[in-house]
Write an enzyme that holds these catalytic residues in place. Structure first.
Site, PDB file in Angstrom:
ATOM      1  CD  GLU A 155      39.276 -11.194  16.725  1.00 31.27           C
ATOM      2  OE1 GLU A 155      39.565 -12.354  16.404  1.00 31.27           O
ATOM      3  OE2 GLU A 155      38.992 -10.862  17.896  1.00 31.27           O
ATOM      4  CE  LYS A 168      40.607 -16.132  16.611  1.00 32.12           C
ATOM      5  NZ  LYS A 168      39.727 -15.423  17.566  1.00 32.12           N
ATOM      6  CB  CYS A 215      41.806 -12.536  19.128  1.00 29.24           C
ATOM      7  SG  CYS A 215      41.011 -12.455  20.743  1.00 29.24           S
TER       8      CYS A 215
END
Length: 339
Positions: A45, A127, A161
């Site tokens: 990430e 995200k 994540c």
């Protein structure tokens, strides 16, 4: 998936807040993986320009100078730097899933860029919702980011994540017949003395459970916190107690949750390799397919809106049509007029 494929999973530290140097390191790792016969490499990430650890260490007013540097060193898609990476993918004939901070005009997004072996973009996602203090720096995405992509390697998807702690987002991916999943993580070295939720046990388990729940292969690249990051970000003992070096826990899991690669030490840089066998997907799905024979849509089901929602939608107003007067219209109009 129609054939076995060899994959590579990154555990390394970026050159923090240095776009050009991290692009150089990205290309070096791509070449290293390709030289070992890998057809896919997965990066952590926000690999470019590194995860913004400063968000967790002090008040927003104190880290504003670092925000400027972070913006300036984030990746603009279709920039010269981005083209260097896609050119490397093409030259090495390897698929790349790259975690990056995406700079789009004045905003940043936690992005994953999926490139095929010809250097072409398969997909770009962001995200869906930045986690906790990340929201002071990054924007949000929409349902278009919950998509999987058909590739010559198989059906490929990615999340970042703590998206792996979102049950409905995970199910949206499972339901799209995901076969290879990239679970990108920053590092598990923050607040380790304070909360277990940010540590390696919980988050490595999240990647393993994703593999077992979705019956897919999971590549979980994980970055390291380098000594240089500590020197830059931690100017007192208290901050050094909050963030430590290392924290690398990259993994590759099979669709039954098994380890397919021997982990590196948490402070060791390198690539994990594994060969993914298509037959493993069949055996896992026979046991439990959450979006197929093991589902109960008459009891619970997911509503998924995958429509992109841009801030501005341009449209053209319809032009008024002119009407040519005729004798009948003129006569009727005259009857209603009083002179």
């Amino acid at each position: 998936m129609k054939r076995p494929i060899k994959v590579a999973c990154v555990q390394a530290a970026p050159v923090f807040l240095d776009l050009q140097a991290t692009v150089d390191k990205t290309i070096s790792l791509i070449r290293q993986a390709a030289a070992e016969g890998a057809e896919l490499i997965a990066f952590p990430e926000t690999w470019i320009p590194g995860y913004p650890w400063f968000l967790w260490l002090e008040a927003p007013a104190a880290y504003m100078p670092l925000v400027q540097r972070y913006h300036e060193n984030s990746l603009v898609l279709d920039s010269a730097e981005a083209r260097r990476i896609s050119d490397a993918a093409r030259e090495c004939a390897i698929h790349v899933v790259l975690g990056h901070s995406e700079r789009a005009n004045g905003s940043l997004y936690i992005g994953q860029w999926i490139i095929d072996a010809q250097g072409k973009t398969i997909g770009v996602r962001r995200k869906l919702k930045a986690t906790h203090v990340e929201r002071t720096l990054f924007g949000e995405s929409d349902g278009s980011s919950l998509s999987t992509f058909e590739t010559e390697l198989g059906r490929l998807g990615a999340l970042c994540c703590w998206e792996h702690l979102q049950p409905l987002s995970k199910y949206a991916m499972y339901a799209q017949n995901e076969q290879i999943h990239v679970a990108a993580w920053p590092s598990f070295s923050l607040y380790r003395q304070i909360t277990n939720a940010l540590g390696p046990e919980v988050n490595t388990a999240a990647s393993r459970i994703y593999a077992a729940e979705g019956q897919c292969f999971v590549l979980a690249p994980c970055a390291l916190v380098s000594p240089e990051m500590i020197d830059l970000l931690c100017d007192d003992d208290y901050k050094r107690s909050l963030l430590q070096t290392g924290g690398g826990h990259a993994r590759i899991f099979g669709p039954d949750g098994s380890d397919l690669a021997t982990p590196l030490a948490e402070d060791e840089e390198g690539l994990l390799y594994a060969t993914l066998e298509p037959s493993a997907l069949i055996f896992a799905k026979v046991a439990a397919d959450p979006a197929g024979h093991y589902s109960r849509p008459d009891v619970t089901r997911l509503m998924l809106n995958r429509t992109a929602n841009p801030c501005v939608v341009e449209f053209s107003a319809p032009q008024p049509q002119s009407v040519e007067p005729d004798a009948d219209n003129i006569e009727r109009l005259a009857d209603h007029l009083e002179f």
